[in-house]
Design an enzyme around this catalytic site. Structure first.
Site, mmCIF file in Angstrom:
data_model
loop_
_atom_site.group_PDB
_atom_site.id
_atom_site.type_symbol
_atom_site.label_atom_id
_atom_site.label_comp_id
_atom_site.label_asym_id
_atom_site.label_seq_id
_atom_site.Cartn_x
_atom_site.Cartn_y
_atom_site.Cartn_z
ATOM 1 N NE ARG A 1 -3.645 -2.228 2.481
ATOM 2 C CZ ARG A 1 -4.681 -2.566 1.747
ATOM 3 N NH1 ARG A 1 -5.129 -1.713 0.830
ATOM 4 N NH2 ARG A 1 -5.283 -3.733 1.910
ATOM 5 C CG ASP A 2 1.632 5.529 -2.279
ATOM 6 O OD1 ASP A 2 2.235 5.528 -3.366
ATOM 7 O OD2 ASP A 2 1.794 6.428 -1.402
ATOM 8 C CB ILE A 3 3.586 5.598 2.776
ATOM 9 C CG1 ILE A 3 3.708 5.674 4.279
ATOM 10 C CG2 ILE A 3 4.180 6.824 2.102
ATOM 11 C CD1 ILE A 3 5.150 5.630 4.764
ATOM 12 C CG ASN B 1 3.942 9.449 -11.502
ATOM 13 O OD1 ASN B 1 3.047 9.762 -12.275
ATOM 14 N ND2 ASN B 1 3.776 9.407 -10.197
ATOM 15 C CB VAL C 1 10.621 5.960 -5.755
ATOM 16 C CG1 VAL C 1 11.484 4.722 -5.496
ATOM 17 C CG2 VAL C 1 10.156 6.572 -4.434
ATOM 18 C CG HIS D 1 7.042 2.895 -8.599
ATOM 19 N ND1 HIS D 1 8.232 3.578 -8.772
ATOM 20 C CD2 HIS D 1 6.091 3.850 -8.381
ATOM 21 C CE1 HIS D 1 8.014 4.875 -8.652
ATOM 22 N NE2 HIS D 1 6.725 5.072 -8.426
ATOM 23 C CG HIS E 1 1.469 5.146 -8.597
ATOM 24 N ND1 HIS E 1 1.537 5.682 -7.332
ATOM 25 C CD2 HIS E 1 2.611 5.516 -9.229
ATOM 26 C CE1 HIS E 1 2.672 6.366 -7.205
ATOM 27 N NE2 HIS E 1 3.336 6.282 -8.342
#
Ligand code: AMP
Length: 118
Positions: free
Chosen positions: A32-34, A89, A98, A102, A104
């Protein structure tokens, strides 16, 4: 590679930083994204730190990119009814922070017309 050059995701993969992990296999980890931007906001991360962004990944290992999309679909099936927005992104001006490729996975009731909202 020196410690301070390793990305936060490399450190999560190594188990050095905790994360809310929702998927883990030989090739990928997802968590999970923070700082969630949607009711469901997961990150799918290839374990290799070879690729900084999706363009590099697609050029070098299209099968790994296809595998990532499969994991995204599986997670969307499990967490948000199978429908999702997939975002990579690419570059700082796009919001990438980052530089370990990755995706999202966003879902859970997104509005139309919200893509690219500032
Ligand atoms: P990007 O801006 O595309 O590079 O995405 C990086 C994402 O990683 C952001 O949405 C951050 O909220 C997320 N993030 C950064 N550190 C962590 C962490 N320790 N655990 C989970 N997500 C994180």
């Amino acid at each position: 590679m020196a410690d301070d050059e390793r990305s936060v995701f490399t450190r999560i993969i190594a188990g050095e930083i905790p994360a809310d992990v929702v998927y883990d296999d030989e090739r990928f980890i997802a968590f999970r994204d923070i700082n969630p931007q949607a009711p469901v906001h997961l990150l799918v991360v290839p374990k290799t730190s070879e690729y900084r962004n999706v363009t590099e990944l697609a050029a070098a290992d299209p099968a790994l990119l296809a595998g990532l999309v499969g994991v995204a679909q599986q997670l969307a099936d499990e967490h948000c009814g199978g429908e999702f927005r997939l975002i990579f992104n690419t570059g700082a001006a796009s919001g990438q922070t980052v530089f370990h490729v990755h995706a999202h996975v966003l879902g859970g009731g997104l509005e139309e017309g919200t893509l690219g909202r500032r």
